[in-house]
Enzyme design. Structure first.
Site, PDB file in Angstrom:
ATOM      1  CE  LYS A 126      -1.788   1.605   3.468  1.00  0.00           C
ATOM      2  NZ  LYS A 126      -3.196   2.121   4.704  1.00  0.00           N
ATOM      3  CG  ASP A 144      -6.914   4.309   2.136  1.00  0.00           C
ATOM      4  OD1 ASP A 144      -7.788   3.919   1.284  1.00  0.00           O
ATOM      5  OD2 ASP A 144      -6.842   5.406   2.453  1.00  0.00           O
TER       6      ASP A 144
END
Length: 224
Positions: A126, A144
Site C-alpha cells: 500500500k 487503503d
C-alpha cells in the site's frame, strides 16, 4: 455492480471532486512535498487519524525533510516530534532506519519502482503504491481502508481485506482506470462517505449506491 456503473459513478465523483477535496489540499499545503516526505507521511499515517498525521508531519519536516537531515536526528527527537501518532516510538525507529537505508543503498533517493521500495523496512505494498502514484505519477492504485470500504459498499468488489481489494482492482482495471482512484475515494470517504455518520443526502452518487435509502441515509449502510 457492472463495470459500466462503476465507471459512471467514478466519473460523477471526479466532476464533483473540487467541492470536497479539502483534506487533500491541507496535506499538499502543509509542507514541502517530495518523494521522501510523502514516504515518511505514509509511514506516519498507519493507524493514525489524518489530522494527527498532518500535524506530526509539520513538526517533523520542520526539523528534517531529507534522508540526510532525518538520519542525523536521534530516534528520541523524531519520536518527540511525531507524538501522538500511533506507535510513535516504533515509527521513529523505522523512519530513521529508512533514512539511513536510502543513504546507504539508494544514493539518498526514494526508489521509483515497487520492487526496490518493498526492500525498505516498513514499506508494504500500500505504501509503495501511494508513493509511486503520488510522488512519481505512476498509473496505479493504492488500496487503503477508504478504497476497500467504499468499493465493497458499492458492490463493485466483494473482498474481505484491502489486500484482496488491491489484487482484484489490479485484475479488473487498466492502469489508466486505476490512476487517481485512491486520491478520489480517500477524499470522498473522509468528507462524504464517512464510516460513521455518512452524508448520504449530500452524496453525488447516492441514487446509484445500493446501500443508500432515502428514508434513513446512513442507517442502512453495511460496515466493511
Amino acid at each position: 455492480m457492472k463495470k459500466s456503473q462503476f465507471t459512471r459513478m467514478v466519473d460523477r465523483l471526479e466532476a464533483e471532486y473540487a467541492a470536497w477535496d479539502a483534506p487533500a489540499k491541507r496535506f499538499e499545503a502543509a509542507y514541502r512535498r517530495t518523494p521522501f516526505t510523502i514516504l515518511v507521511s505514509v509511514m506516519l499515517s498507519f493507524r493514525t487519524k489524518d489530522e494527527v498525521t498532518l500535524e506530526a508531519g509539520k513538526r517533523l519536516f520542520a526539523l528534517a525533510d531529507t534522508p540526510e537531515t532525518m538520519a542525523a536526528l536521534t530516534e528520541e527527537r523524531i519520536a518527540e516530534a511525531i507524538y501522538p501518532v500511533g506507535f510513535y516510538r516504533k515509527k521513529a525507529q523505522t523512519i530513521r532506519q529508512m533514512s539511513r537505508y536510502l543513504l546507504e543503498h539508494c544514493g539518498g533517493e526514494v526508489p521509483r519502482n515497487e520492487a526496490e521500495l518493498l526492500k525498505i523496512k516498513g514499506v508494504g505494498p500500500k505504501a509503495a503504491h501511494i508513493v509511486l502514484e503520488t510522488a512519481f505519477g505512476e498509473k496505479t492504485v493504492a488500496v487503503d481502508t477508504h478504497v476497500h470500504r467504499i468499493l465493497n459498499l458499492w458492490g463493485f468488489l466483494a473482498t474481505a481485506t484491502p489486500e484482496e481489494s488491491f489484487s482484484e482492482l489490479k485484475r479488473r482495471l487498466s492502469p489508466e482506470e486505476q490512476a487517481g482512484l485512491n486520491k478520489l475515494l480517500v477524499s470522498f470517504g473522509q468528507v462524504i462517505c464517512r464510516p460513521a455518520k455518512p452524508l448520504c443526502t449530500e452524496c453525488p452518487v447516492a441514487d446509484e449506491c445500493p446501500a443508500f435509502t432515502p428514508d434513513s441515509p446512513g442507517s442502512s449502510r453495511r460496515r466493511v
